[in-house]
Design a protein around this motif. Structure first.
Motif, PDB file in Angstrom:
ATOM      1  N   ILE A  50       0.845  -1.201   0.000  1.00 21.95           N
ATOM      2  CA  ILE A  50       0.000   0.000   0.000  1.00 21.95           C
ATOM      3  C   ILE A  50       0.881   1.251   0.000  1.00 21.95           C
ATOM      4  O   ILE A  50       1.778   1.399   0.840  1.00 21.95           O
ATOM      5  N   LEU A  51       0.617   2.144  -0.931  1.00 15.96           N
ATOM      6  CA  LEU A  51       1.332   3.418  -1.036  1.00 15.96           C
ATOM      7  C   LEU A  51       0.330   4.553  -0.867  1.00 15.96           C
ATOM      8  O   LEU A  51      -0.687   4.602  -1.556  1.00 15.96           O
ATOM      9  N   VAL A  52       0.628   5.476   0.060  1.00 15.75           N
ATOM     10  CA  VAL A  52      -0.226   6.645   0.297  1.00 15.75           C
ATOM     11  C   VAL A  52       0.576   7.887  -0.075  1.00 15.75           C
ATOM     12  O   VAL A  52       1.623   8.164   0.521  1.00 15.75           O
ATOM     13  N   TYR A 210       3.882  -1.724  -5.087  1.00 16.74           N
ATOM     14  CA  TYR A 210       2.760  -0.853  -4.715  1.00 16.74           C
ATOM     15  C   TYR A 210       1.531  -1.211  -5.552  1.00 16.74           C
ATOM     16  O   TYR A 210       1.212  -0.550  -6.535  1.00 16.74           O
ATOM     17  N   ARG A 211       0.837  -2.243  -5.129  1.00 22.65           N
ATOM     18  CA  ARG A 211      -0.339  -2.714  -5.866  1.00 22.65           C
ATOM     19  C   ARG A 211      -1.576  -1.854  -5.573  1.00 22.65           C
ATOM     20  O   ARG A 211      -2.527  -1.857  -6.348  1.00 22.65           O
ATOM     21  N   TYR A 212      -1.546  -1.148  -4.454  1.00 22.74           N
ATOM     22  CA  TYR A 212      -2.683  -0.296  -4.076  1.00 22.74           C
ATOM     23  C   TYR A 212      -2.155   1.105  -3.766  1.00 22.74           C
ATOM     24  O   TYR A 212      -1.315   1.281  -2.873  1.00 22.74           O
ATOM     25  N   ILE A 213      -2.638   2.086  -4.500  1.00 20.14           N
ATOM     26  CA  ILE A 213      -2.147   3.467  -4.369  1.00 20.14           C
ATOM     27  C   ILE A 213      -3.302   4.379  -3.964  1.00 20.14           C
ATOM     28  O   ILE A 213      -4.370   4.368  -4.588  1.00 20.14           O
ATOM     29  N   LEU A 214      -3.088   5.148  -2.903  1.00 17.11           N
ATOM     30  CA  LEU A 214      -4.058   6.150  -2.465  1.00 17.11           C
ATOM     31  C   LEU A 214      -3.412   7.520  -2.626  1.00 17.11           C
ATOM     32  O   LEU A 214      -2.258   7.725  -2.210  1.00 17.11           O
ATOM     33  N   VAL A 215      -4.129   8.470  -3.240  1.00 18.57           N
ATOM     34  CA  VAL A 215      -3.601   9.818  -3.456  1.00 18.57           C
ATOM     35  C   VAL A 215      -4.520  10.836  -2.796  1.00 18.57           C
ATOM     36  O   VAL A 215      -5.706  10.910  -3.119  1.00 18.57           O
ATOM     37  N   ASP A 216      -3.966  11.612  -1.873  1.00 15.58           N
ATOM     38  CA  ASP A 216      -4.720  12.687  -1.218  1.00 15.58           C
ATOM     39  C   ASP A 216      -4.530  13.983  -2.003  1.00 15.58           C
ATOM     40  O   ASP A 216      -3.521  14.171  -2.682  1.00 15.58           O
ATOM     41  N   GLU A 217      -5.489  14.902  -1.900  1.00 18.50           N
ATOM     42  CA  GLU A 217      -5.434  16.209  -2.576  1.00 18.50           C
ATOM     43  C   GLU A 217      -5.150  16.035  -4.072  1.00 18.50           C
ATOM     44  O   GLU A 217      -4.280  16.694  -4.655  1.00 18.50           O
ATOM     45  N   MET A 237      -4.765  -0.869 -12.091  1.00 20.28           N
ATOM     46  CA  MET A 237      -5.364   0.474 -11.888  1.00 20.28           C
ATOM     47  C   MET A 237      -6.008   0.626 -10.506  1.00 20.28           C
ATOM     48  O   MET A 237      -7.071   1.235 -10.370  1.00 20.28           O
ATOM     49  N   ASN A 238      -5.355   0.089  -9.469  1.00 25.32           N
ATOM     50  CA  ASN A 238      -5.895   0.198  -8.111  1.00 25.32           C
ATOM     51  C   ASN A 238      -5.502   1.542  -7.496  1.00 25.32           C
ATOM     52  O   ASN A 238      -4.701   1.625  -6.568  1.00 25.32           O
ATOM     53  N   VAL A 239      -6.069   2.603  -8.068  1.00 25.13           N
ATOM     54  CA  VAL A 239      -5.779   3.961  -7.589  1.00 25.13           C
ATOM     55  C   VAL A 239      -7.037   4.530  -6.940  1.00 25.13           C
ATOM     56  O   VAL A 239      -8.112   4.552  -7.544  1.00 25.13           O
ATOM     57  N   PHE A 240      -6.884   4.995  -5.705  1.00 30.71           N
ATOM     58  CA  PHE A 240      -7.974   5.590  -4.923  1.00 30.71           C
ATOM     59  C   PHE A 240      -7.627   7.069  -4.781  1.00 30.71           C
ATOM     60  O   PHE A 240      -6.773   7.454  -3.976  1.00 30.71           O
ATOM     61  N   ALA A 241      -8.248   7.910  -5.611  1.00 29.24           N
ATOM     62  CA  ALA A 241      -7.910   9.334  -5.671  1.00 29.24           C
ATOM     63  C   ALA A 241      -8.947  10.157  -4.928  1.00 29.24           C
ATOM     64  O   ALA A 241     -10.148  10.042  -5.195  1.00 29.24           O
ATOM     65  N   VAL A 242      -8.476  10.981  -4.006  1.00 31.55           N
ATOM     66  CA  VAL A 242      -9.367  11.814  -3.190  1.00 31.55           C
ATOM     67  C   VAL A 242      -9.010  13.282  -3.423  1.00 31.55           C
ATOM     68  O   VAL A 242      -7.852  13.680  -3.266  1.00 31.55           O
TER      69      VAL A 242
END
Length: 562
Positions: A50-52, A210-217, A237-242
């Motif tokens: 997991i990458l944040v 990094y199979r799961y990526i979360l991006v803040d802002e 494409m496991n990108v969670f964009a906020v």
């Protein structure tokens, strides 16, 4: 705090792309922390997969601390970091001898040095207020070459002479970076992108890591960062964009809110969740801000935010003063009354403005009224007094940079010129002594600076060790991510806010988003302060746009000479 329905849907999404549209005060950090926990503890995803990604070191540290507190002492090796830190780590893993990454302070110093070295005379390069614009232009040129003259709104208006000067300055800037063994932010991201694109083995390694990526802002992302992120995401494409395109306020850094729309269309099967509850602002602040931002046409569709039942009502005022002296007096009188009545603490009040000089009259008046202040320098998260202390401390330890001496040489005011400091000597006191050798009065000032540095107490003064309880005074940019019970937005005049350099269609949209950010820092009270016609400037259009629905406005006040 439990997740609301919208947060619950987003937090339990695991595989495939998702865009979360998260407006002001919508609890996005709570959502991100909870989703990471659920992925590990309920979905059994290895935490080191997991990458944040955040956009500042401070945000990364805060997110990591919030997550550590939520998982109650369990240690999970989740990676938290900025785009720059993550991409630079990828480069270092491939080449341990890669150059050191430049600091923000060094970048500004080297740009100024390059401008002076090339003897550039255009106001674009010599006016300190334009540094952010020059940084944007450098990034655009490094990413798009001469094509940027067609696409960048600032570059499009440059004369042939300015373009020649600019390209000459970039060449010098790159030379200064190499001489100081540092790599520029934009160069580093481009190098990382080239590495991943050309070396499939390296790309596969990091995609598997990094199979799961979360991006803040996510609204702050630029085109190059977006492309490298797309490479890392791979086919899964496991990108969670906020993010929130209404709060995209960093065009000078290359941020493009339209990339959120591109994400929705480019990532096949992308789901979207909109967080509609605002846990921060009262009903009328939400309403006035929403009335304003709907003047921006090219934005993602969403309903107006909801407020908590306990946050019904609220106080929103439009205050038109005859001049800045009366504006400052009004704001100081109001703050004094609020403090005297015990309605707010000083540190729950903020005075926001568009750019540096707009606050000078207020600060001077507030000091005369003995109102405690915490003044944050433009574009900085660190208060100015703290930065000055740290610079004096480095000078005392004989490890100060030229930028440090720029900060301390006139704090307190000594009337010393920045031109006196040579770029390469490292002996900045010596530079000053030589420059003023024929000016006994200034020479005495230099000697006083030398004594102050030599005798400086490295221990921070008490008012710096502990955050002072004072009214926060800062730019609207610096206020992003903060909240206050009562907010005054001052100097709302055409040419100031919106800024005269942002009068194109896209520029006005950006300025309006910045005003939206400023307004939504307020939880309960918001004062939007215009000035009639001082210096030939009319009251800001943003004040007029905000009051188009008068149900959200408590009152409009006019302050004139008595």
């Amino acid at each position: 705090m439990k997740l609301n329905k919208e947060q619950y849907v987003a937090a339990h999404h695991v595989n495939g792309p998702m865009l979360v549209l998260a407006g002001p005060g919508s609890g996005k950090t709570h959502l991100l922390v909870e989703r990471i926990r659920l992925m590990i503890e309920e979905k059994h995803i290895p935490p080191d997969n997991i990458l944040v990604i955040t956009f500042s070191k401070k945000a990364a540290r805060q997110m990591q601390a919030r997550f550590a507190g939520r998982v109650e002492g369990n240690i999970y090796p989740v990676t938290f970091g900025t785009f720059h830190a993550v991409f630079y780590h990828i480069l270092q893993e491939y080449d341990p001898n890669v150059l050191r990454l430049i600091t923000e302070e060094e970048r500004r110093e080297f740009i100024g040095l390059s401008v002076r070295s090339c003897a550039l005379y255009s106001e674009l390069f010599t006016d300190d207020d334009n540094t952010d614009t020059v940084i944007e232009l450098i990034g655009a040129f490094k990413n798009f070459g001469k094509d940027m003259y067609e696409h960048n709104e600032y570059a499009r208006d440059m004369t042939e002479g300015e373009r020649e000067e600019f390209e000459k300055m970039i060449t010098e800037y790159d030379r200064v970076c190499r001489k100081n063994n540092v790599i520029d932010f934009d160069d580093m991201i481009l190098l990382c992108g080239k590495l991943l694109y050309k070396h499939e083995r390296v790309l596969r390694k990091w995609q598997q890591k990094y199979r799961y990526i979360l991006v803040d802002e996510f609204q702050d992302i630029n085109e190059t960062q977006y492309k490298v992120l797309r490479l890392l995401a791979g086919d899964e494409m496991n990108v969670f964009a906020v993010g929130d395109d209404d709060q995209s306020i960093y065009a000078f850094r290359g941020a493009r809110p339209e990339l959120m729309k591109k994400f929705l269309h480019q990532y096949k099967g992308c789901r979207q969740v909109t967080l509609t509850m605002n846990y921060r602002c009262c009903e009328n602040v939400i309403g006035a801000a929403d009335t304003l931002i709907r003047h921006n046409a090219d934005r993602l569709s969403r309903p107006m935010q909801r407020h908590l039942p306990s946050m019904a009502g609220g106080l929103v005022y439009i205050v038109n003063s005859e001049n800045t002296v009366l504006q400052a007096a009004f704001v100081c009188d109001m703050i004094s009354d609020l403090l005297r009545q015990g309605l707010y603490r000083a540190d729950d009040i903020a005075v926001l403005y568009r750019s540096g000089h707009c606050a000078s009259m207020f600060i001077r008046t507030a000091k005369e009224c003995r109102i405690p202040l915490n003044v944050t320098s433009q574009g900085e998260e660190v208060p100015l007094d703290v930065r000055i202390h740290e610079a004096y401390k480095r000078a005392h330890e004989n490890r100060a940079s030229r930028a440090d001496y720029f900060l301390i040489m006139n704090n307190p005011e000594r009337g010393l010129s920045r031109e006196a400091l040579c770029p390469d000597t490292g002996d900045y006191i010596g530079d000053l002594m030589s420059y003023y050798r024929d000016d006994p009065e200034k020479l005495e000032k230099v000697k006083e600076l030398k004594r102050t540095v030599r005798e400086y107490d490295k221990e921070a003064p008490d008012d710096i060790k502990e955050k002072k309880s004072g009214v926060s005074v800062m730019t609207a940019h610096a206020s992003k991510g903060l909240e206050f019970g009562c907010v005054f937005v001052i100097s709302l005049q055409e040419g100031l806010f919106p800024h005269h350099k942002g009068m194109t269609e896209s520029g006005i949209s950006e300025e309006r988003r910045l005003m939206y950010v400023a307004m939504t820092r307020a939880k309960e009270r918001l004062y939007m302060c215009t000035v009639s016609t001082e210096h030939g400037k009319r009251p800001s259009r943003f004040a007029a746009e905000s009051v188009e629905n008068m149900r959200y406005i408590e009152d409009t006040l006019k302050i004139i000479r008595s």
